[in-house]
Enzyme design. Structure first.
Site, mmCIF file in Angstrom:
data_model
loop_
_atom_site.group_PDB
_atom_site.id
_atom_site.type_symbol
_atom_site.label_atom_id
_atom_site.label_comp_id
_atom_site.label_asym_id
_atom_site.label_seq_id
_atom_site.Cartn_x
_atom_site.Cartn_y
_atom_site.Cartn_z
ATOM 1 N N ALA A 122 -1.173 19.713 94.931
ATOM 2 C CA ALA A 122 -0.726 20.316 93.673
ATOM 3 C C ALA A 122 -1.751 21.139 92.914
ATOM 4 O O ALA A 122 -1.376 21.926 92.052
ATOM 5 C CB ALA A 122 -0.182 19.219 92.755
ATOM 6 N N ALA A 123 -3.064 20.950 93.158
ATOM 7 C CA ALA A 123 -4.053 21.652 92.326
ATOM 8 C C ALA A 123 -4.140 23.131 92.717
ATOM 9 O O ALA A 123 -3.987 23.446 93.891
ATOM 10 C CB ALA A 123 -5.424 21.005 92.488
ATOM 11 N N PRO A 124 -4.365 24.005 91.731
ATOM 12 C CA PRO A 124 -4.638 23.732 90.319
ATOM 13 C C PRO A 124 -3.416 23.544 89.438
ATOM 14 O O PRO A 124 -3.556 23.315 88.241
ATOM 15 C CB PRO A 124 -5.426 24.970 89.884
ATOM 16 C CG PRO A 124 -4.909 26.070 90.762
ATOM 17 C CD PRO A 124 -4.592 25.432 92.087
ATOM 18 N N GLY A 125 -2.220 23.647 89.994
ATOM 19 C CA GLY A 125 -1.062 23.309 89.175
ATOM 20 C C GLY A 125 -0.045 24.419 88.972
ATOM 21 O O GLY A 125 0.884 24.276 88.176
ATOM 22 N N GLY A 126 -0.190 25.519 89.714
ATOM 23 C CA GLY A 126 0.784 26.608 89.569
ATOM 24 C C GLY A 126 2.199 26.136 89.853
ATOM 25 O O GLY A 126 3.114 26.303 89.040
ATOM 26 N N LYS A 127 2.390 25.491 91.004
ATOM 27 C CA LYS A 127 3.736 25.056 91.386
ATOM 28 C C LYS A 127 4.184 23.902 90.488
ATOM 29 O O LYS A 127 5.344 23.828 90.100
ATOM 30 C CB LYS A 127 3.762 24.621 92.858
ATOM 31 C CG LYS A 127 3.411 25.735 93.844
ATOM 32 C CD LYS A 127 4.636 26.431 94.321
ATOM 33 C CE LYS A 127 4.449 27.437 95.447
ATOM 34 N NZ LYS A 127 3.262 28.251 95.520
ATOM 35 N N ARG A 150 -10.665 19.287 92.014
ATOM 36 C CA ARG A 150 -9.464 20.091 91.784
ATOM 37 C C ARG A 150 -8.407 19.296 91.012
ATOM 38 O O ARG A 150 -7.643 19.854 90.237
ATOM 39 C CB ARG A 150 -8.910 20.608 93.121
ATOM 40 C CG ARG A 150 -9.816 21.649 93.765
ATOM 41 C CD ARG A 150 -9.322 22.067 95.136
ATOM 42 N NE ARG A 150 -8.032 22.719 95.139
ATOM 43 C CZ ARG A 150 -7.823 24.016 94.923
ATOM 44 N NH1 ARG A 150 -8.845 24.817 94.712
ATOM 45 N NH2 ARG A 150 -6.614 24.527 94.930
ATOM 46 N N ASP A 189 2.842 22.521 99.188
ATOM 47 C CA ASP A 189 2.247 23.864 99.138
ATOM 48 C C ASP A 189 0.889 23.702 99.820
ATOM 49 O O ASP A 189 -0.114 23.420 99.188
ATOM 50 C CB ASP A 189 2.104 24.278 97.659
ATOM 51 C CG ASP A 189 1.666 25.722 97.498
ATOM 52 O OD1 ASP A 189 2.006 26.546 98.362
ATOM 53 O OD2 ASP A 189 0.991 26.017 96.508
ATOM 54 N N CYS A 242 0.318 30.294 101.829
ATOM 55 C CA CYS A 242 0.012 31.695 101.522
ATOM 56 C C CYS A 242 -0.644 32.323 102.750
ATOM 57 O O CYS A 242 -1.672 32.967 102.655
ATOM 58 C CB CYS A 242 -0.835 31.815 100.263
ATOM 59 S SG CYS A 242 -2.344 30.881 100.315
HETATM 60 N N1 SAM Z 1 0.219 24.018 94.802
HETATM 61 C C1 SAM Z 1 -1.013 24.525 94.211
HETATM 62 C C2 SAM Z 1 -0.674 25.491 93.107
HETATM 63 O O1 SAM Z 1 0.427 26.050 93.107
HETATM 64 O O2 SAM Z 1 -1.512 25.669 92.219
HETATM 65 C C3 SAM Z 1 -1.904 25.146 95.253
HETATM 66 C C4 SAM Z 1 -2.207 24.217 96.376
HETATM 67 S S1 SAM Z 1 -3.390 24.825 97.512
HETATM 68 C C5 SAM Z 1 -2.496 26.011 98.381
HETATM 69 C C6 SAM Z 1 -3.521 23.513 98.626
HETATM 70 C C7 SAM Z 1 -4.156 22.274 98.069
HETATM 71 O O3 SAM Z 1 -4.197 21.296 99.118
HETATM 72 C C8 SAM Z 1 -5.580 22.451 97.586
HETATM 73 O O4 SAM Z 1 -5.696 22.048 96.245
HETATM 74 C C9 SAM Z 1 -6.403 21.567 98.501
HETATM 75 O O5 SAM Z 1 -7.468 20.901 97.848
HETATM 76 C C10 SAM Z 1 -5.396 20.574 99.006
HETATM 77 N N2 SAM Z 1 -5.776 19.998 100.321
HETATM 78 C C11 SAM Z 1 -6.882 20.282 101.049
HETATM 79 N N3 SAM Z 1 -6.909 19.562 102.168
HETATM 80 C C12 SAM Z 1 -5.823 18.796 102.162
HETATM 81 C C13 SAM Z 1 -5.294 17.810 103.046
HETATM 82 N N4 SAM Z 1 -5.907 17.518 104.178
HETATM 83 N N5 SAM Z 1 -4.144 17.208 102.705
HETATM 84 C C14 SAM Z 1 -3.521 17.533 101.555
HETATM 85 N N6 SAM Z 1 -3.967 18.452 100.672
HETATM 86 C C15 SAM Z 1 -5.100 19.066 100.990
#
Ligand code: SAM
Length: 465
Positions: A122-127, A150, A189, A242
């Site tokens: 979820a980070a940083p929280g857009g979705k 994050r 996401d 993305c």
């Molecule tokens: N949904 C967020 C938004 O809209 O702001 C963006 C999410 S970003 C694309 C993917 C996130 O997955 C990152 O914050 C990252 O730290 C986390 N991540 C990294 N490795 C991961 C793992 N092995 N399992 C789950 N999440 C992971």
């Protein structure tokens, strides 16, 4: 295609061999259109924001993002950091393609129900902030992030967005193995190879290599495995990335279809420019920046087989254990204490919140209500943003732009005869707590949230221009 890392217009990624590998993959998807994509990637990214409709009506004279009711394109990138409305959670800076989540949520048919939802990455929280605006106010949304740094930002953004029934957890997806068939909606996401962000993010270009695609697809498979298990029969899963890699997109969705899921069409209009993909027998949407006014992305909506009957967890099973006089009596509140903070939980979700807290490391549950100060409790910094805050309980102190920026830097405001506690507001949107000290207002703006840049590096925002 060029032999070096930089083509005539280029996808200038770090290593030349990686560049040609990537271009070959994209050519396989797009044919000669790949030149248009390369040209688009050499242009400036589009700037857009998504408004928090519970706090602000939004900017004047901007172009709407057609697939998102609260999305606005901006003509240029202003100095967002110097806009107090950003710090107050009145809007979120988000690229437009990611706002397609809205169409997926609407197609899920779950927007108006009271459900339990999980945003697993979820980070940083857009979705998550978008989900908060789209889903019913009584829906419980659990926003999880694996990376603690994050997760801190995620928590800040969700507190500022101000919705009541939100939780923040910080865990690897495996920790959710204890919450089988609990959620009606799960959003993944996923971390990805980031091709769709090449225009915005130099690091995404630098780190791209074929091995990264493999590594990401393994992470995605793992995250989806756990996400799918958390989903109730008949529940909905939204998967997005993305990147344009088939292995990270269609192939991941196809694996869920092999487990009994089926994709549901996310409605799009031809003029939006999105590409519908049916590879691997799925129905999903891809965005490419030479066709869509936004960055690159992929999104799919799946339904898990089975019937969704009743609620996953019995509701209304817990007595109301506290009073929360700083909140509107819009719901029955339970106060719980965690790490010298009190959180106010909608009593109808108490049993579920307890279940989640006992399974997964939980940072925040419900409305951040109070923090301990010596032997007493004082309003939590996050309470100032809560939609359920009873503003009549606090003396409002309207700030102009200069004063608000002074406060957001963590500095005291000079005044005469400042006494007691007050709620600072900017354009009538609550910003934070002030404490009178005679000739000045001290503030309780958390140090981690302070503006640190000396001066704006772009024009200030001018929302009505
Ligand atoms: N949904 C967020 C938004 O809209 O702001 C963006 C999410 S970003 C694309 C993917 C996130 O997955 C990152 O914050 C990252 O730290 C986390 N991540 C990294 N490795 C991961 C793992 N092995 N399992 C789950 N999440 C992971």
């Amino acid at each position: 295609m060029g032999r070096s890392g930089r083509h005539r217009t280029g996808i200038p990624i770090g290593v030349p061999e990686a560049n040609s590998a990537l271009v070959a993959r994209l050519r396989e998807q797009l044919g000669d259109e790949v030149d248009g994509l390369e040209n688009a990637l050499a242009t400036e990214p589009v700037v857009s924001i998504r408004v928090n409709p519970n706090k602000w009506s939004g900017p004047q004279n901007t172009e709407p993002v057609p697939w998102c009711g609260t999305g606005h394109y901006l003509a240029e990138r202003p100095a967002f950091t110097f806009d107090p409305l950003l710090h107050a959670g009145a809007y979120y800076v988000q690229e437009a393609s990611s706002m397609l989540l809205e169409q997926a949520v609407l197609a899920s048919g779950l927007a108006n129900e009271r459900i339990a939802a999980l945003d697993l990455c979820a980070a940083p929280g857009g979705k998550s902030t978008h989900l908060r605006s789209l889903l019913h106010a009584d829906t419980l949304l659990v926003s999880n992030e694996i990376d603690p740094k994050r997760a801190t930002v995620l928590q800040e953004n969700l507190w500022k967005w101000g919705a009541a029934n939100s939780m923040v957890t910080c865990a690897a997806p495996q920790r959710y193995a204890h919450l089988q068939e609990v959620f009606d909606l799960v959003v993944v996401d996923a971390p990805c190879s980031g091709e769709g962000m090449f225009r915005k993010d130099a690091f995404a270009r630098e780190q791209w290599k074929p091995a990264l695609v493999k590594q990401c697809s393994a992470m995605q498979h793992d995250a989806l495995e756990h996400a799918w298990n958390c989903l109730r029969p008949g529940g909905m899963l939204i998967y997005s990335t993305c990147t344009w890699e088939i292995e990270e997109n269609e192939a991941q969705v196809a694996a869920l279809m092999a487990r009994g899921g089926h994709t549901i069409a996310i409605p799009t209009l031809p003029e939006w420019g999105m590409h519908r993909t049916s590879r691997h027998g799925i129905d999903a949407v891809r965005c490419y920046p030479h066709r869509v006014r936004g960055e690159g992305s992929f999104i799919a909506l799946l339904r898990k087989a089975g019937e969704r009957t009743g609620h996953a967890v019995p509701r209304n099973t817990q007595e109301v254990t506290g009073t929360a006089p700083w909140l509107l009596p819009s719901r029955a509140w339970n106060l719980i204490e965690m790490n010298a903070q009190q959180f106010a939980i909608d009593a109808t979700w108490s049993a579920m919140v307890e279940r989640i807290r006992s399974a997964v490391p939980t940072w925040s549950s419900g409305v951040p209500y109070a923090e301990r100060k010596g032997i007493t409790w004082r309003p939590h910094p996050g309470l100032a943003f809560a939609q359920d805050l009873d503003r009549s309980r606090f003396h409002s102190i309207p700030l102009d732009h200069t004063q608000a920026i002074t406060m957001l830097r963590g500095n005291a405001l000079s005044t005469s005869d400042a006494r007691g506690a007050g709620l600072a507001t900017y354009q009538d949107v609550p910003l934070g707590w002030l404490q009178g000290a005679g000739d000045r207002w001290n503030n309780r703006w958390p140090a981690a949230w302070r503006i640190r840049s000396a001066r704006p590096s772009a024009p200030l925002v001018s929302w009505s221009a």
